[in-house]
Design an enzyme around this catalytic site. Sequence first.
Site, PDB file in Angstrom:
ATOM      1  CD1 TRP A 265      -0.333  -1.519   3.162  1.00  0.00           C
ATOM      2  CD2 TRP A 265       0.517   0.555   3.324  1.00  0.00           C
ATOM      3  NE1 TRP A 265       0.411  -1.451   4.319  1.00  0.00           N
ATOM      4  CE2 TRP A 265       0.941  -0.187   4.443  1.00  0.00           C
ATOM      5  CE3 TRP A 265       0.922   1.887   3.217  1.00  0.00           C
ATOM      6  CZ2 TRP A 265       1.755   0.347   5.447  1.00  0.00           C
ATOM      7  CZ3 TRP A 265       1.736   2.414   4.206  1.00  0.00           C
ATOM      8  CH2 TRP A 265       2.136   1.654   5.302  1.00  0.00           C
ATOM      9  CG  ASN A 266       5.147   1.240   0.739  1.00  0.00           C
ATOM     10  OD1 ASN A 266       4.836   0.487  -0.191  1.00  0.00           O
ATOM     11  ND2 ASN A 266       6.344   1.209   1.285  1.00  0.00           N
TER      12      ASN A 266
ATOM     13  CE  LYS B 263      -3.630  -9.514  -2.100  1.00  0.00           C
ATOM     14  NZ  LYS B 263      -3.878  -8.478  -1.081  1.00  0.00           N
ATOM     15  N   PRO B 264      -3.320  -6.219  -5.450  1.00  0.00           N
ATOM     16  CG  PRO B 264      -4.823  -4.538  -6.081  1.00  0.00           C
ATOM     17  CD  PRO B 264      -4.410  -5.955  -6.396  1.00  0.00           C
TER      18      PRO B 264
ATOM     19  CB  SER C 101       5.678  -7.592   6.677  1.00  0.00           C
ATOM     20  OG  SER C 101       4.960  -8.797   6.519  1.00  0.00           O
TER      21      SER C 101
ATOM     22  CD  GLU D 152      12.844  -5.955  -3.771  1.00  0.00           C
ATOM     23  OE1 GLU D 152      13.575  -5.749  -2.780  1.00  0.00           O
ATOM     24  OE2 GLU D 152      13.285  -6.068  -4.919  1.00  0.00           O
TER      25      GLU D 152
ATOM     26  CB  CYS E 236      11.032  -1.052   2.389  1.00  0.00           C
ATOM     27  SG  CYS E 236       9.417  -1.659   2.019  1.00  0.00           S
TER      28      CYS E 236
ATOM     29  CD  GLU F 124      10.173  -1.944   7.702  1.00  0.00           C
ATOM     30  OE1 GLU F 124       9.447  -2.941   7.807  1.00  0.00           O
ATOM     31  OE2 GLU F 124      10.613  -1.534   6.611  1.00  0.00           O
TER      32      GLU F 124
HETATM   33  C1  SIN Z   1      10.984   2.938  -3.597  1.00  0.00           C
HETATM   34  O1  SIN Z   1      11.133   2.327  -4.670  1.00  0.00           O
HETATM   35  O2  SIN Z   1      11.575   3.976  -3.368  1.00  0.00           O
HETATM   36  C2  SIN Z   1      10.058   2.516  -2.511  1.00  0.00           C
HETATM   37  C3  SIN Z   1      10.004   1.123  -2.181  1.00  0.00           C
HETATM   38  C4  SIN Z   1      10.005   0.917  -0.696  1.00  0.00           C
HETATM   39  O3  SIN Z   1      11.073   0.968  -0.134  1.00  0.00           O
HETATM   40  O4  SIN Z   1       8.982   0.768  -0.053  1.00  0.00           O
END
Ligand code: SIN
Length: 477
Positions: free
Chosen positions: A152-153, A176-177, A230, A251, A285, A382
């Site tokens: 969602w970020n 799948k968002p 996560s 990621e 992240c 985090e």
């Molecule tokens: C990004 O590509 O800058 C954001 C990805 C993330 O770290 O949540």
Amino acid sequence: MLKAPKNLCFINGAWRASSSGTTFPVINPATDERIAEVPALSQADVLGAIDAAHAAFGQWGALPARERASLLRTIGDLLLSRREEVGELITREQGKPLAESLGEVSYAAAYLHWFSEEAVRVCGDIIPSDAPGKRIFVLKQPLGVAAAITPWNFPVAMLARKMGAALAAGCTFIAKPAPETPLSALLLGELCEAAKLPPGVMNIITGDAPMIGAALMSSPLVRKVSFTGSTEVGKLLIEQSAATVKKLTLELGGNAPFIVLEDADLDRALAGAMFGKYRNAGQTCICVNRFIVHESVAAHFTEMLAAKTRSLVVGNGLERGTDVGPLINDEARDKVARLIASAEREGARVVAGGAAPAAPSRFITPTVLSGVTSSMDIWREEIFGPVSTVTPFRSDAEAVSLSNDTSYGLAAYLYSRDLSRALSLAEQLDFGMVGINDTAISAVQAPFGGIKQSGFGREGSKYGIDDYLALKYLSVA
Ligand code: SIN
């Protein structure tokens, strides 16, 4: 209720409601307004999407790369042509300031354009053989159906980063968002439709995350899953991938250190700190989690950071002048409030902000904590919120050891005027990405990804497409 996107899933080139008729709400985190209802698909609907992607794979994978490239470019162009609308939608469902949302749309389009350029450069190899008369050919072929579980970020950019690589490689795709931010993802379906992408090549499905995740992970037709989110969910996906031996790109979380050496340009470090910490209200992240500052400049740098942090304007991302929006949901607010409170209890000192809001507000006052030590929860977890922590160090070796004192290994930052010293330290940092005098490290040309419990695989760059390709070797006698 927002009407802009269709608020239906995009499966096999058509717009579909859930066969069970159920929906779930999308909430604006700044206002608590219910802005849309989207389908909560049934398991049968999800399996239908997988079948559609599988049926489309043969033709899509065999299409000349130049044609796939041209379609991807068109989708990227269409995205840019609706930049304002998509940007506003991102802010409504995600909360970030509008300027950041508009930046995200451009960033997303850049991935589609980048991978349209990479599509035509998937070259195999011919390797000399020891055996006389034999030839070794290496082909790079698309894996098949690829699925993406997106966060969602950055609801549009992270989807575009995965979709661009998959479609360029010749894979068909199921997205799948995140349930918090499905609208801007579904809008991408409208662009695929307008670009006349063949049915089944791109599918966007919404609904219950554990059910959809399990259906994707257990299907032998899905050959690849890319996930941003996560570490906890990433570990579950690793377990679930075992049954069908899927290729994964993960990621996951981060716990980025930001080292300030005593010879750093402190104004430059401050500018990098503000971007690297407070972008997206700290919900990135690669956001800085731990400022690790040489003891000779720690007090001064902390005061500079605190003064600048106090000047940030918190509010609805649609309002002009807002620097920091709300956190995504109540759970996120509660976690950040818990980390601030536990750090204070454990001896940290609040030098800016520190006020955790009472529910239902999701607006956290940007906060700076000094005297943070490696025994505190806030050091290990985090934060994912607008909270800076400062810890002093004495020697370069201690700075490296403090930085590496985490199970994560995504991004790290280092500020110094001495480039050879900075390079030497960067080589010792256990992270997939290191910014030297730079926190704006995200770029379509660069390989994004981590090590340790931050995951594996790389996205973007010339390497990103490899995660969607299989090598096939032909021995020709
Ligand atoms: C990004 O590509 O800058 C954001 C990805 C993330 O770290 O949540």
